[in-house]
Design a protein around this motif. Structure first.
Motif, PDB file in Angstrom:
ATOM      1  N   LEU A   8       0.899  -1.198   0.137  1.00  0.00           N
ATOM      2  CA  LEU A   8       0.136   0.044   0.124  1.00  0.00           C
ATOM      3  C   LEU A   8       0.797   1.268   0.053  1.00  0.00           C
ATOM      4  O   LEU A   8       0.593   1.981  -0.702  1.00  0.00           O
ATOM      5  CB  LEU A   8      -1.022   0.067   1.224  1.00  0.00           C
ATOM      6  N   LEU A  31      -6.953   2.661  -2.020  1.00  0.00           N
ATOM      7  CA  LEU A  31      -7.749   1.725  -1.421  1.00  0.00           C
ATOM      8  C   LEU A  31      -9.173   1.698  -1.997  1.00  0.00           C
ATOM      9  O   LEU A  31      -9.772   0.684  -2.019  1.00  0.00           O
ATOM     10  CB  LEU A  31      -8.201   2.689  -0.127  1.00  0.00           C
ATOM     11  N   LEU A  34      -8.204  -1.301  -4.229  1.00  0.00           N
ATOM     12  CA  LEU A  34      -8.364  -2.420  -3.543  1.00  0.00           C
ATOM     13  C   LEU A  34      -9.922  -3.083  -3.399  1.00  0.00           C
ATOM     14  O   LEU A  34     -10.166  -4.271  -3.288  1.00  0.00           O
ATOM     15  CB  LEU A  34      -8.278  -2.386  -2.036  1.00  0.00           C
ATOM     16  N   LYS A  35     -11.057  -2.139  -3.588  1.00  0.00           N
ATOM     17  CA  LYS A  35     -12.178  -2.353  -3.281  1.00  0.00           C
ATOM     18  C   LYS A  35     -12.915  -2.820  -4.725  1.00  0.00           C
ATOM     19  O   LYS A  35     -14.022  -3.492  -4.851  1.00  0.00           O
ATOM     20  CB  LYS A  35     -13.053  -1.137  -3.133  1.00  0.00           C
ATOM     21  N   GLU A  38     -10.368  -7.150  -9.548  1.00  0.00           N
ATOM     22  CA  GLU A  38      -9.065  -7.046  -9.817  1.00  0.00           C
ATOM     23  C   GLU A  38      -8.849  -6.771 -11.382  1.00  0.00           C
ATOM     24  O   GLU A  38      -7.903  -5.957 -11.537  1.00  0.00           O
ATOM     25  CB  GLU A  38      -8.337  -8.431  -9.297  1.00  0.00           C
ATOM     26  N   SER A  41      -8.014  -2.875 -12.168  1.00  0.00           N
ATOM     27  CA  SER A  41      -6.505  -2.662 -11.943  1.00  0.00           C
ATOM     28  C   SER A  41      -5.427  -3.072 -12.843  1.00  0.00           C
ATOM     29  O   SER A  41      -4.597  -2.136 -13.302  1.00  0.00           O
ATOM     30  CB  SER A  41      -5.794  -3.003 -10.330  1.00  0.00           C
TER      31      SER A  41
ATOM     32  N   LEU B  51      -0.227  -4.060  -5.643  1.00  0.00           N
ATOM     33  CA  LEU B  51      -1.229  -3.796  -4.776  1.00  0.00           C
ATOM     34  C   LEU B  51      -2.448  -4.607  -4.818  1.00  0.00           C
ATOM     35  O   LEU B  51      -2.686  -5.111  -3.750  1.00  0.00           O
ATOM     36  CB  LEU B  51      -1.439  -2.359  -4.779  1.00  0.00           C
ATOM     37  N   ARG B  52      -2.921  -4.687  -6.032  1.00  0.00           N
ATOM     38  CA  ARG B  52      -4.362  -5.136  -6.102  1.00  0.00           C
ATOM     39  C   ARG B  52      -4.182  -6.735  -6.048  1.00  0.00           C
ATOM     40  O   ARG B  52      -4.781  -7.401  -5.470  1.00  0.00           O
ATOM     41  CB  ARG B  52      -4.877  -4.849  -7.362  1.00  0.00           C
ATOM     42  N   THR B  55      -2.139  -8.072  -2.162  1.00  0.00           N
ATOM     43  CA  THR B  55      -2.469  -7.562  -0.795  1.00  0.00           C
ATOM     44  C   THR B  55      -3.081  -8.482  -0.223  1.00  0.00           C
ATOM     45  O   THR B  55      -4.097  -9.295  -0.603  1.00  0.00           O
ATOM     46  CB  THR B  55      -3.373  -6.250  -0.861  1.00  0.00           C
ATOM     47  N   TYR B  57      -4.803  -9.913   3.903  1.00  0.00           N
ATOM     48  CA  TYR B  57      -5.663  -9.229   4.980  1.00  0.00           C
ATOM     49  C   TYR B  57      -5.417 -10.257   6.211  1.00  0.00           C
ATOM     50  O   TYR B  57      -5.167 -11.441   6.044  1.00  0.00           O
ATOM     51  CB  TYR B  57      -7.104  -9.350   4.586  1.00  0.00           C
ATOM     52  N   ILE B  64      -6.044  -4.700   6.190  1.00  0.00           N
ATOM     53  CA  ILE B  64      -4.983  -4.867   5.006  1.00  0.00           C
ATOM     54  C   ILE B  64      -3.644  -5.276   5.974  1.00  0.00           C
ATOM     55  O   ILE B  64      -3.262  -4.827   7.007  1.00  0.00           O
ATOM     56  CB  ILE B  64      -4.584  -3.738   4.620  1.00  0.00           C
TER      57      ILE B  64
END
Lengths: 201, 201
Positions: A8, A31, A34-35, A38, A41, B51-52, B55, B57, B64
């Motif tokens: 990040l 962020l 990330l939501k 995929e 991105s 990142l995507r 990442t 959790y 994250i």
């Protein structure tokens, strides 16, 4: 800021290098990515890489182009006897958006700047000379920023072009449309008095 | 807008999908990338993809994290008897930035929203129940938006948690610090009168 992961933090650092995007906006964008799916991105990253690595430029005017000659240079309706000289491709887009210009362009790729070590040899000046030498050109318009670098570049080009039978013009300087006289800087106001034009109804 | 190349148009389209970035800003960013070293665009694209796709959790709180347990969950100084329930990772970052909270978190990954088809099963609710069932937790704080979805989620969680001996709290609602009374909306003002607190010098 204490980032929850290195990934990040790295993404935020890279995104924040873009102009006008600070660390806070970069974090919001990261962020957001990330939501999302995929797929998005991956598409974004691919578009950026392709843009930077595969973009080609017009052989004649050095504008962004997909083909050897750009859409403007290969458009037979454009007037090849007028060349508008600009610094960078965004300037072409800005002038095209006005819909007021029907000639062709020449993108210099920068301005002469001794401080930054940019001399005439670093710019697309020889190719402009070649275009002019072919004899079809009747007018050269300097559509260059009114900065010291811009003035230096225009002065240099004018000197190089003076042996050709050319009309050399520059963009009109004056009050911006919609601008209030009271708030216009004195240099612009002074020039706009000297360069006053006949009032047409 | 007439883009000089498909590559540029595609890049602008992808960049403009980001929140708060319109076509004009996207074009400015794309042209900026073209002027920079190729290396930068590659790094930016790689950071976005990593990142995507990489990442991960936290297994406990779903924040994250680079490791199985996130930095907060694995910090022995944090009070594991208080769990702050939030919607998404940015909420954790916002609360961490205040420096006022020393408990741990639980990221739901969304809010219950029948309209969007998001039910309790789509959220990290069972793992919250498992954490509570272990008996160490004494307080649950609902740090959830004051929207209909937020209220529904809080109501559902409160019902699920009522058989445990827990203190359940929610963020204080009232005048924002620095906010002027005159411009505060009536619902907030009404709640802040009902929930008035003792004046401390």
């Amino acid at each position: 800021m204490n980032y929850p992961s290195k990934l990040l933090e790295e993404a935020v650092t890279e995104i924040a290098k873009l102009p006008g995007i600070g660390k806070k906006t970069a974090l919001r964008l990261a962020l957001h990515l990330l939501k999302q799916e995929e797929q998005y991105s991956l598409q974004l990253a691919q578009a950026i890489v392709k843009l930077r690595t595969e973009t080609t430029y017009c052989q004649s005017c050095h504008h962004i182009s997909e083909t050897t000659l750009c859409r403007i240079c290969s458009d037979t309706r454009r007037d090849r006897s007028i060349i508008c000289v600009v610094e960078e491709p965004p300037d072409v887009l800005a002038i095209e958006n006005t819909g007021q210009y029907l000639g062709v362009y020449h993108v210099l790729g920068g301005l002469i700047s001794p401080i930054e070590g940019i001399g005439p040899a670093n710019l697309h000046i020889e190719s402009l000379m070649n275009r002019v030498a072919q004899g079809e050109v009747k007018e050269i318009i300097f559509a260059i920023s009114a900065t010291m670098e811009g003035d230096t570049t225009a002065f240099y080009l004018a000197k190089r072009l003076k042996n050709y039978d050319l009309k050399i013009t520059t963009l009109a300087r004056g009050l911006p449309v919609g601008g209030e006289l009271e708030y216009t800087d004195e240099v612009t106001l002074g020039r706009s008095i000297l360069a006053r034009t006949r009032y047409d109804n």
